[in-house]
Design a protein around this motif. Structure first.
Motif, PDB file in Angstrom:
ATOM      1  N   TRP A 509       0.837  -1.206   0.000  1.00 37.86           N
ATOM      2  CA  TRP A 509       0.000   0.000   0.000  1.00 37.86           C
ATOM      3  C   TRP A 509       0.867   1.249   0.000  1.00 37.86           C
ATOM      4  O   TRP A 509       0.640   2.182  -0.760  1.00 37.86           O
ATOM      5  CB  TRP A 509      -0.910  -0.045   1.218  1.00 37.86           C
ATOM      6  N   GLU A 591     -15.600  -1.274  -8.403  1.00 37.11           N
ATOM      7  CA  GLU A 591     -14.351  -0.964  -9.089  1.00 37.11           C
ATOM      8  C   GLU A 591     -14.073  -1.970 -10.189  1.00 37.11           C
ATOM      9  O   GLU A 591     -13.593  -1.620 -11.270  1.00 37.11           O
ATOM     10  CB  GLU A 591     -13.181  -0.959  -8.092  1.00 37.11           C
ATOM     11  N   LEU A 612     -15.171   4.832 -17.746  1.00 41.90           N
ATOM     12  CA  LEU A 612     -15.569   5.088 -16.364  1.00 41.90           C
ATOM     13  C   LEU A 612     -14.378   5.505 -15.524  1.00 41.90           C
ATOM     14  O   LEU A 612     -14.371   6.539 -14.888  1.00 41.90           O
ATOM     15  CB  LEU A 612     -16.202   3.833 -15.787  1.00 41.90           C
TER      16      LEU A 612
ATOM     17  N   ASP B 249     -14.884  17.587 -17.662  1.00 40.82           N
ATOM     18  CA  ASP B 249     -15.981  17.477 -16.703  1.00 40.82           C
ATOM     19  C   ASP B 249     -15.671  18.242 -15.440  1.00 40.82           C
ATOM     20  O   ASP B 249     -16.527  18.897 -14.857  1.00 40.82           O
ATOM     21  CB  ASP B 249     -16.203  16.009 -16.358  1.00 40.82           C
ATOM     22  N   SER B 284     -17.446   8.686 -13.954  1.00 38.84           N
ATOM     23  CA  SER B 284     -16.007   8.931 -14.073  1.00 38.84           C
ATOM     24  C   SER B 284     -15.576  10.135 -13.235  1.00 38.84           C
ATOM     25  O   SER B 284     -14.408  10.271 -12.886  1.00 38.84           O
ATOM     26  CB  SER B 284     -15.624   9.139 -15.533  1.00 38.84           C
ATOM     27  N   TYR B 287     -13.991   9.101 -10.143  1.00 36.76           N
ATOM     28  CA  TYR B 287     -12.669   8.498 -10.210  1.00 36.76           C
ATOM     29  C   TYR B 287     -11.573   9.539 -10.239  1.00 36.76           C
ATOM     30  O   TYR B 287     -10.404   9.221 -10.270  1.00 36.76           O
ATOM     31  CB  TYR B 287     -12.575   7.597 -11.449  1.00 36.76           C
ATOM     32  N   MET B 288     -11.965  10.808 -10.265  1.00 31.79           N
ATOM     33  CA  MET B 288     -10.950  11.855 -10.328  1.00 31.79           C
ATOM     34  C   MET B 288     -10.328  12.047  -8.964  1.00 31.79           C
ATOM     35  O   MET B 288     -10.917  11.740  -7.941  1.00 31.79           O
ATOM     36  CB  MET B 288     -11.603  13.151 -10.763  1.00 31.79           C
ATOM     37  N   SER B 289      -9.147  12.635  -9.016  1.00 27.30           N
ATOM     38  CA  SER B 289      -8.473  12.834  -7.727  1.00 27.30           C
ATOM     39  C   SER B 289      -9.139  13.965  -6.944  1.00 27.30           C
ATOM     40  O   SER B 289      -8.942  14.098  -5.755  1.00 27.30           O
ATOM     41  CB  SER B 289      -6.994  13.133  -7.968  1.00 27.30           C
ATOM     42  N   ALA B 326     -18.763   3.402  -8.650  1.00 31.11           N
ATOM     43  CA  ALA B 326     -17.877   4.334  -7.945  1.00 31.11           C
ATOM     44  C   ALA B 326     -16.854   3.605  -7.094  1.00 31.11           C
ATOM     45  O   ALA B 326     -17.115   2.514  -6.587  1.00 31.11           O
ATOM     46  CB  ALA B 326     -18.706   5.235  -7.065  1.00 31.11           C
ATOM     47  N   PRO B 327     -15.686   4.197  -6.940  1.00 32.84           N
ATOM     48  CA  PRO B 327     -14.681   3.601  -6.066  1.00 32.84           C
ATOM     49  C   PRO B 327     -15.082   3.748  -4.594  1.00 32.84           C
ATOM     50  O   PRO B 327     -16.004   4.500  -4.262  1.00 32.84           O
ATOM     51  CB  PRO B 327     -13.418   4.405  -6.359  1.00 32.84           C
ATOM     52  N   ILE B 328     -14.352   3.057  -3.792  1.00 37.08           N
ATOM     53  CA  ILE B 328     -14.748   2.915  -2.389  1.00 37.08           C
ATOM     54  C   ILE B 328     -14.837   4.246  -1.645  1.00 37.08           C
ATOM     55  O   ILE B 328     -15.734   4.456  -0.836  1.00 37.08           O
ATOM     56  CB  ILE B 328     -13.800   1.919  -1.671  1.00 37.08           C
ATOM     57  N   THR B 419      -9.005   7.008   0.365  1.00 37.66           N
ATOM     58  CA  THR B 419      -8.754   5.572   0.499  1.00 37.66           C
ATOM     59  C   THR B 419      -7.663   5.288   1.513  1.00 37.66           C
ATOM     60  O   THR B 419      -7.719   4.303   2.230  1.00 37.66           O
ATOM     61  CB  THR B 419      -8.334   4.957  -0.846  1.00 37.66           C
ATOM     62  N   ASP B 420      -6.699   6.186   1.556  1.00 36.21           N
ATOM     63  CA  ASP B 420      -5.604   5.978   2.497  1.00 36.21           C
ATOM     64  C   ASP B 420      -6.142   5.958   3.919  1.00 36.21           C
ATOM     65  O   ASP B 420      -5.780   5.109   4.736  1.00 36.21           O
ATOM     66  CB  ASP B 420      -4.576   7.103   2.334  1.00 36.21           C
TER      67      ASP B 420
END
Lengths: 836, 508
Positions: A509, A591, A612, B249, B284, B287-289, B326-328, B419-420
């Protein structure tokens, strides 16, 4: 009434009226049951006491007594004379012998049981029938059989001595010979008669048989086929047969199931004996030129055994060089000193280990480093020794490696040594590790658990190192071995294992966070993900290792960029590893879906929807990296992991269809995985369907085209099937009604009886319970009182005995004193007299 | 590195402020502090030699300390008397200095931020800035998009200059000379006015300039936050926002944020605002930072309770569709947003609960259209939540269960956690029971009792301090059993799921 009263009084007459207790009732209440009017408390108390004496008293007496000696000597207790005792013994002996002789006599009684079982047949005692049989059978060989003399005859002829009537005495005295001849004549006569009877019987039976066969010939047709039919045996029959035949075999107890420690000890023992044998063998080989005798082997074996014993006694371990020859005694002793020093060291680093354990947040590297620090000190000490070993290694080239794997290993002190140990036996790594584990089972020795923990850490590091190295079959095999070993080791200390694997995950990680934020998954990472799924249950609700791994994998899946095919292939490998995580639990991984959809878009030139995740190239040549525009002639090959993860770029043209194929299979898996989601299936897979339909299938190979078409068709069918939707609505929880206070009617109302309520039953039961409880408590109290009384009496008895003894002794002493005084006085008197 | 800079500049600042103080005093008292010097003498003295603009730019690059610059500036003569009008006018050397400074900013080299901050302490003073602005505007108008370094320098420099309504900087020239044009009465009277117009001018110039995408990402939030409300005519910025809207976007969302601010604070009219937002909202984006800022923006867009129900319903559907991919780290905040929206707009409860659930042939919601009237979201339901109830993460699973319960009355805020952070939260969870317990007891027995007591007391204090009303009432102390696979693991490359109809896809 009157009659019963009379009876009662008659019965109670025996009881002393002073012992009776009368219950006076002050008021008579109608309808209430009266309790017992008269009671005999002393009598009942006595009864209770006796009862206790029989049960609790016996138990009390037996308390703390394990066994008892039963005096089985004959007549010893009854105070009989020596002669009587002798007679008793003699009879006993006789009886015993008699029993032994008639072992097969079924009617024989066993010991002193009074009611002997008589075997019967049709109500007759079996013995009678037997006798009849016997005569039938045995008369053909009468002459030889000595047992068929008449009992009288036997009595007379065989045991001629003993007590005889005077008549016989006289007779015998007159003519013994005539007597005997007489006897013989008699028996002959009897035999003759018997023979005749038998002949007759035979004749009769023969005639009967003839008649019967005649008759049978006539009625034969009306009978069922006679004789035993060959039955077809079905399972049941077989089972019964086996039960019949093998019942004994099953019932006989096998070896007791050993406890874990015993197993471990046994295993180690076995390995040690094997090791001793191995050493002895190699010694034998060495000695072969000196003495070619076969028994050298045995000799050496025994020597080895002796050594083993010694080894056990004197705690320090014997070292072997890699050929298995023993390092000679002097060296051993030298080593032993060092060994002691090392042992202390081990203790120290055990302490360090504990410190280590307290820290939660640490990396695998940290773990390793700390360990290495500990080891550095050790290393200095063990350097010499290592050199020695190394020299030997050099001097004796490795020969017959696989044959000579020692059975007993010492735990390697650090990672380098661990590696060298494994390198020594490249073909038998699993054997080496297995033996290493078995030799250090925690139950064998203090501190072994720590050693095994260390081994786990080393295995993990080995695993990680192998994963980072270039991919070869050997390295993969080694990884498998490491994984299997870790799986075994995990049972000994789950916590530690979990911490180590978590450290590995954390390390990955951190790497991702720092430098490789957007690079595709490395093989080390994928193998770590796989390792976790191999060691831990992935479908748990929450798991300390699996969930962080999930985070890691999804993060990599989301964040990594796929600029080219190899990168995409790597990511795909990770995705397939991740699918296996949810294979069982069917959990949803957004994901993964997003990644797959975006990847699938690469295979389409006119994109029906947008990417996506943002890791995919948008510009033209790269955004169509999975589009197959040329006819492929080569056969479809599986993706070679070696080529993906090596630095050199693989050929895109051959890789493209393979990647597309694995992607298609991934989609297929996902489709199967999430079929259970009735409502959302369409939402998830409609876009997939659109992309799949847009794929240009013109240039695909036949297999690949078929696969795509199958997937499209099945997905379409599924989507159509799941179109029906029902609006969401909350499940209403039924509100419980208010209790209505309506009157309850009792149709069979009787004022004299208590009311029947709905809680009657419960009330009754609670009352019962209460009563029983009270009774039990009372009983217990009485029991304790009884025991106390019993103890008191015991104490009193011993006291009394002591007092009596003291009294006796004191009396004796006083008497002595008196006598002595008396003597003294007389002496004095005499002296005085003499003086006078 | 940066720390060093800061430290150094702090020192410089002190010095400066010291200087400034003295000058300010004199300014305030409005007396000639240095009586013995005739103010006119300064204007009349011959102009000393000065560096040309290019040289000065080089000098600025080379100078290490602001003091160096100050000392150089001290050697200059800034103002002279115009021969004809007898007005105080800037000298050639001042012009050179200003253009040199502009050259410095518009150079090829990227100037580190701390350095710029120090320099802005000198050149950001309102009086000298007044001379810089026209020059800089001219430069900005001609600056090409490709010159990122120059653009960033200018932006950073401008971001260090406070608006006069916030803080009026100290005059610059007071340090060096007594008589300046700024001493004139009418200049002084309308001081705020012309300083503000300077500010407007330069920012408008920047907004109209050819801005690269990267810079605009920084520029938009800054302008929204700090500039819009300061401008005299805030609507003028709208052009800029519309210009960057289509770049990506994220740009769109950011500029929509700015437009939203214009709408809500400055009565700006923008008819199809929500349609725009709706069309920009897609998976999407998550998913951007920059998802955190995106999510806060979305939250603020939909914070009003007066938004029509059909819009909210469409957004609800759109968000839940997004969540499927979507991510977590986006899951929980968006789920929270969905729930809050449902609470905010009770009419939308139809999406979660219907008295008479109908059976439909397909989800009536149309994901494709951008017209909010035609999405038919109100006829749909949030089935997506059912899928999220099977999410791999436990907390998401729990949160998605809100559709099965009756709604809360009060909205709750879900903090965004990257996420960290989520990872470390999961790593920090306690696990395994027995060994830990044993360890604890062993420690209790071994360790000093006093220490133990201390340790026992301290956390309670802490809790008291940080707890407050919303602190968890009891610490979560769950012993989570650690499972281990019973079966022997398969090989590293072996497939654990057998997919019968799929051939070998991977090999060594």
């Amino acid at each position: 009434m009157g009659i019963t009263k009379k009876k009662n009084t008659q019965k109670q007459k025996k009881i002393n009226p002073f012992e009776l207790k009368f219950n006076k009732s002050k008021h008579d209440i109608l309808g209430r049951k009266k309790g017992a009017q008269v009671g005999a408390p002393t009598a009942s108390r006595k009864r209770a006491h006796e009862q206790r004496e029989k049960t609790l008293g016996v138990e009390y007496e037996r308390k703390n007594k394990i066994s008892k000696i039963i005096d089985k000597r004959l007549g010893e207790k009854d105070g009989k004379t020596e002669e009587e005792k002798g007679a008793l013994r003699f009879t006993e002996e006789r009886v015993k012998n008699y029993k032994r002789a008639s072992k097969f006599n079924l009617t024989d009684d066993f010991g002193d049981i009074e009611e002997e079982d008589v075997l019967t047949h049709k109500g007759k005692a079996l013995s009678d029938i037997e006798k009849y049989d016997k005569s039938m059978v045995s008369d053909s060989d009468d002459d030889e059989d000595p047992g068929n003399l008449g009992s009288h005859m036997v009595k007379v002829a065989h045991f001629g001595g003993g007590e005889k009537s005077t008549e016989e005495f006289v007779k015998e005295k007159i003519s013994r010979e005539s007597m005997i001849s007489n006897l013989i004549a008699k028996t002959k006569l009897i035999r003759h008669e018997k023979q005749q009877a038998k002949d007759e019987l035979e004749l009769l039976t023969d005639s009967l048989d003839a008649k019967y066969t005649q008759l049978l010939g006539k009625v034969k047709n009306s009978f069922r086929p006679a004789g035993r039919q060959p039955l077809e045996k079905d399972d049941y029959d077989k089972l019964t047969y086996t039960l019949k035949v093998e019942a004994d075999a099953r019932a006989t107890p096998a070896d007791r199931k050993l406890s874990e420690e015993e197993m471990a000890a046994k295993e180690r023992e076995r390995l040690e004996t094997l090791e001793a044998a191995r050493i002895s063998k190699s010694n034998a080989l060495l000695n072969a030129h000196m003495s070619a005798d076969a028994d050298v082997d045995v000799d050496a074996g025994s020597k080895a055994d002796a050594r083993k014993l010694k080894l056990k006694n004197s705690r320090f371990e014997v070292r072997f060089d890699d050929d298995g020859a023993m390092v000679d005694e002097g060296k051993v002793e030298k080593l032993s000193v060092r060994k002691v020093a090392q042992d202390e060291d081990v203790d120290e680093d055990d302490g360090d280990f504990e410190d280590e354990d307290e820290e939660e947040e640490e990396d695998l590297d940290d773990l390793m480093e700390e360990e290495n620090e500990d080891e550095d000190e050790e290393e200095q000490e063990s350097d010499e020794e290592e050199e020695e070993v190394q020299e030997k290694e050099k001097s004796k080239p490795k020969k017959s490696l696989s044959k000579d794997v020692p059975f007993v290993f010492e735990m390697p002190k650090n990672y380098q040594k661990f590696c060298t140990l494994l390198e020594k036996y490249p073909k038998d790594m699993e054997v080496v590790l297995e033996r290493l584990v078995k030799c250090h089972h925690p139950s064998l020795k203090e501190g072994n658990k720590k050693r095994l923990n260390k081994l786990f850490l080393m295995c993990l590091r080995w695993f990680d190192d192998m994963a980072k190295e270039e991919l070869t079959e050997q390295s993969v095999k080694e990884m498998d071995v490491a994984q299997a070993t870790m799986h075994v080791l995990l049972k000994f200390d789950i916590q530690y294992g979990v911490r180590c694997v978590r450290a590995l995950i954390r390390q990955h990680w951190k790497n991702r966070q720092d430098k490789e934020k957007s690079s595709p998954a490395s093989f080390a990472l994928i193998s770590a993900v796989r390792l976790v799924s191999g060691l831990f249950p992935v479908s748990d609700n929450w798991h300390p290792v699996v969930v962080p791994t999930f985070f890691l994998a999804t993060e990599v899946l989301c964040a990594a960029k796929c600029p080219n095919l190899t990168a995409l292939a790597k990511q795909l490998a990770l995705a397939t590893a991740l699918v296996e995580y949810v294979g069982e639990s069917k959990r949803y991984v957004p994901e993964l879906i997003a990644f797959t959809r975006s990847a699938l878009l690469l295979a389409v030139s006119e994109k029906p929807n947008k990417f996506l995740t943002n890791g995919f190239p948008i510009s033209k040549p790269f955004s169509e990296m999975l589009c197959i525009n040329k006819k492929i002639t080569t056969k479809l090959e599986p993706i070679s992991l070696k080529s993906i993860f090596s630095s050199c770029q693989a050929d895109d043209d051959t890789l493209r269809p393979a990647v597309l194929r694995s992607l298609i299979s991934l989609v297929q898996q996902l489709r199967v995985l999430y079929t259970s989601h009735q409502e959302t299936y369409n939402i998830v897979f409609q876009p997939f369907l659109r992309i799949l339909e847009a794929i240009n299938k013109e240039h695909l190979t036949k297999e690949l085209r078929e696969e795509v078409e199958i997937l499209t068709a099945s997905m379409k069918a599924e989507c159509d099937a799941k179109k029906r939707l029902i609006h969401l609505s909350l499940v209403k929880t039924e509100k419980s009604m208010l209790k209505m206070l309506e009157p309850r009617f009792e149709w069979d109302f009787d004022p004299e009886r208590p009311h029947h309520g709905p809680k009657d039953e419960k009330k009754k039961l609670t009352k019962n319970l209460k009563n029983e409880m009270r009774g039990a408590i009372k009983e217990l109290r009485k029991d304790t009182a009884f025991l106390a009384r019993k103890q008191l009496t015991n104490v009193k008895v011993t006291d009394r005995a002591r007092v009596a003894a003291t009294k006796r002794v004191m009396g004796g002493l006083m008497q002595q004193q008196g006598e002595w005084n008396k003597e003294k006085r007389t002496n004095e008197v005499e002296k005085k007299k003499a003086k006078k | 590195m940066e720390d060093d800079y800061d430290q150094f500049f702090e020192n410089g600042e002190e010095n400066e402020s010291h200087n400034n103080d003295s000058s300010e005093e004199s300014d305030d008292d409005n007396e000639a502090a240095i009586d013995n010097i005739d103010p006119n003498f300064e204007l009349e003295r011959p102009e000393p030699a000065c560096k040309s603009a290019a040289d000065f730019a080089k000098f600025l690059h080379g100078s290490e300390y602001p003091d160096d610059i100050i000392t150089y500036l001290k050697s200059l003569k800034f103002f002279e008397k115009d021969a004809k009008t007898a007005d105080v006018v800037p000298t050639k050397s001042l012009k050179q200095t200003v253009s040199g400074f502009v050259k410095y900013l518009a150079g090829v080299k990227r100037i580190p931020k701390p350095v710029l901050r120090g320099i802005s302490k000198i050149f950001g003073k309102y009086d000298i800035f007044h001379y810089i602005v026209p020059e800089l505007v001219r430069e900005v108008n001609n600056l090409k998009e490709s010159r990122t370094a120059a653009w960033f320098n200018i932006f950073n420099f401008l971001s260090f200059i406070p608006h006069p309504t916030d803080r009026v900087t100290k005059p610059f020239f007071r340090q060096f000379c007594l008589r300046t044009p700024f001493n004139e009465k009418d200049m002084k009277k309308r001081k705020l006015g012309w300083i503000c117009s300077d500010f407007d001018l330069i920012w408008m110039a920047v907004m109209n300039g050819a801005i690269s995408e990267k810079l605009s990402l920084k520029l938009i939030p800054y302008i929204t936050e700090h500039v819009i409300s300061k401008l005299k005519v805030p609507f003028k910025t709208a052009d800029f926002f519309f210009k960057v809207f289509d770049k990506s976007d994220y740009h769109g969302i950011l500029s929509l944020g700015a437009i939203f601010r214009l709408i809500s604070e400055h009565n700006f009219e923008y008819p199809k605002f929500y349609d725009k937002v709706y069309s920009l909202t897609n998976p999407s984006l998550l998913y951007m930072s920059q998802k955190e800022s995106i999510m806060t923006l979305l939250d603020s867009f939909l914070s009003s309770t007066h938004i029509p129900t059909y819009i909210v319903a469409s957004f609800l559907k759109r968000f839940s569709r997004c969540l499927i991919f979507a991510p977590i780290d986006a899951q929980e905040p968006i789920l929270g947003l969905i729930r809050n929206l449902l609470i905010r707009h009770p009419n939308c409860i139809e999406l979660v609960h219907r008295e008479l659930p109908l059976t439909l042939q397909d989800d009536p919601f149309d994901d494709e259209t951008t017209d909010l009237h035609k999405t038919r979201a109100l006829e749909s339901s949030l089935w997506e939540m059912k899928l999220l109830q099977c999410h791999w993460n436990q907390s998401v699973r729990k949160r998605a269960h809100f559709v099965d319960k009756s709604l809360h009355k009060i909205e709750s805020y879900v903090r965004f956690r990257c996420t960290d952070e989520l990872f470390s939260v999961n790593m920090a969870k306690s696990f395994g029971g027995e060994d830990g317990e044993a360890e604890k007891y062993r420690k209790l027995q071994d360790g000093d009792e006093e220490e133990e007591q201390k340790a026992a007391v301290e956390p309670r204090k802490k809790r008291g301090k940080f707890g407050g009303k919303f602190a968890p009432k009891h610490e979560e102390k769950v012993i989570r059993a650690v499972g281990v696979n019973e079966q022997k693991p398969l090989g590293i490359l072996d497939r654990k799921i057998s997919n019968m109809d799929v051939p070998m896809l991977w090999k060594l």
